[in-house]
Design a protein around this motif. Structure first.
Motif, mmCIF file in Angstrom:
data_model
loop_
_atom_site.group_PDB
_atom_site.id
_atom_site.type_symbol
_atom_site.label_atom_id
_atom_site.label_comp_id
_atom_site.label_asym_id
_atom_site.label_seq_id
_atom_site.Cartn_x
_atom_site.Cartn_y
_atom_site.Cartn_z
ATOM 1 N N CYS A 23 7.703 3.437 -2.793
ATOM 2 C CA CYS A 23 5.742 3.932 -3.385
ATOM 3 C C CYS A 23 6.925 5.608 -3.930
ATOM 4 N N ALA A 24 6.522 6.718 -4.575
ATOM 5 C CA ALA A 24 7.508 8.241 -5.220
ATOM 6 C C ALA A 24 5.694 8.108 -5.974
ATOM 7 N N ALA A 25 6.108 9.247 -5.652
ATOM 8 C CA ALA A 25 4.679 10.249 -6.877
ATOM 9 C C ALA A 25 5.737 11.423 -7.081
ATOM 10 N N ALA A 26 5.214 11.803 -8.847
ATOM 11 C CA ALA A 26 5.145 12.564 -9.304
ATOM 12 C C ALA A 26 4.399 13.441 -9.996
ATOM 13 N N ARG A 27 4.603 14.474 -10.797
ATOM 14 C CA ARG A 27 3.574 16.071 -10.926
ATOM 15 C C ARG A 27 3.628 15.719 -11.978
ATOM 16 N N ARG A 28 4.946 15.231 -12.903
ATOM 17 C CA ARG A 28 3.883 15.183 -14.369
ATOM 18 C C ARG A 28 5.551 14.459 -14.984
ATOM 19 N N PHE A 55 0.629 -1.363 0.236
ATOM 20 C CA PHE A 55 -0.119 0.029 0.006
ATOM 21 C C PHE A 55 0.947 1.271 -0.024
ATOM 22 N N CYS A 56 0.473 2.263 -0.517
ATOM 23 C CA CYS A 56 1.500 3.512 -0.579
ATOM 24 C C CYS A 56 -0.207 4.597 -0.845
ATOM 25 N N ALA A 57 0.250 5.378 -0.003
ATOM 26 C CA ALA A 57 -0.873 6.276 0.941
ATOM 27 C C ALA A 57 0.339 8.244 0.997
ATOM 28 N N ALA A 58 -0.375 8.633 -0.046
ATOM 29 C CA ALA A 58 0.031 10.215 -0.215
ATOM 30 C C ALA A 58 -0.956 11.120 0.518
ATOM 31 N N SER A 59 -0.400 12.129 1.382
ATOM 32 C CA SER A 59 -1.042 12.997 1.492
ATOM 33 C C SER A 59 -0.353 14.339 1.053
ATOM 34 N N GLY A 60 -0.819 14.996 1.498
ATOM 35 C CA GLY A 60 -0.319 16.974 1.387
ATOM 36 C C GLY A 60 -0.934 18.008 0.021
ATOM 37 N N ARG A 61 -0.369 17.831 -0.677
ATOM 38 C CA ARG A 61 -0.336 18.909 -1.731
ATOM 39 C C ARG A 61 -0.664 16.808 -3.453
ATOM 40 N N THR A 62 -1.738 16.361 -2.585
ATOM 41 C CA THR A 62 -1.792 15.601 -3.946
ATOM 42 C C THR A 62 -2.855 15.732 -5.148
ATOM 43 N N TRP A 63 -3.462 16.559 -4.729
ATOM 44 C CA TRP A 63 -3.799 17.581 -6.464
ATOM 45 C C TRP A 63 -2.938 17.713 -6.968
ATOM 46 N N GLU A 64 -1.723 17.848 -6.459
ATOM 47 C CA GLU A 64 -0.147 18.401 -7.578
ATOM 48 C C GLU A 64 0.667 16.791 -8.419
ATOM 49 N N THR A 65 -0.237 15.845 -7.948
ATOM 50 C CA THR A 65 0.610 14.343 -8.379
ATOM 51 C C THR A 65 -0.535 14.029 -9.240
#
Length: 126
Positions: free
Chosen positions: A96-101, A21-31
């Protein structure tokens, strides 16, 4: 900022299954996309899978195609990695990683991501 936290790692036998599982929080709308990478001792970080948060398109590394599945929940803040038919060579720390673009190409590279979790250990016994 976006915070990313992984969970679900552990010890499993050869041929078994595990879900990360990978949970993102904060400014997630940017991802725009979230991906999984793994790193075994003495080896480079390896691309596992990525999912675009709008549309849900996915891409997988060659070594996990047909065995692993990445999915997201409707809130777009949680991503899952279902791992089936696990092999000892799948043993690694999974990140786990998140990308803006990004494109399909850049999202298969670790430097294509902006935010990273601390990792969770997956060990597959033979």
């Amino acid at each position: 900022q976006v915070q990313v936290v992984e969970s679900g790692g552990g010890l499993v036998q050869h041929g078994g299954s595990l879900r990360l599982f990978c949970a993102a929080s904060g400014r997630t709308w940017e991802t725009n996309a979230m991906g999984w990478f793994r790193q075994a001792p003495g080896k480079e970080r390896e691309f596992v899978a990525v999912i675009r948060l709008s549309g849900g398109s996915t891409s997988y590394g060659d070594s996990v195609k047909g065995r692993f599945t990445i999915a997201r929940d409707n809130s777009r803040s949680t991503v899952y990695l279902q791992m089936n038919s696990l092999k000892p060579e799948d043993t690694a720390v999974y990140y786990c990683a998140a990308a803006r673009r990004g494109t399909v190409w850049t999202l298969s590279k670790s430097d294509g991501y902006d935010y990273w979790g601390q990792g969770t250990q997956v060990t597959v016994s033979s």
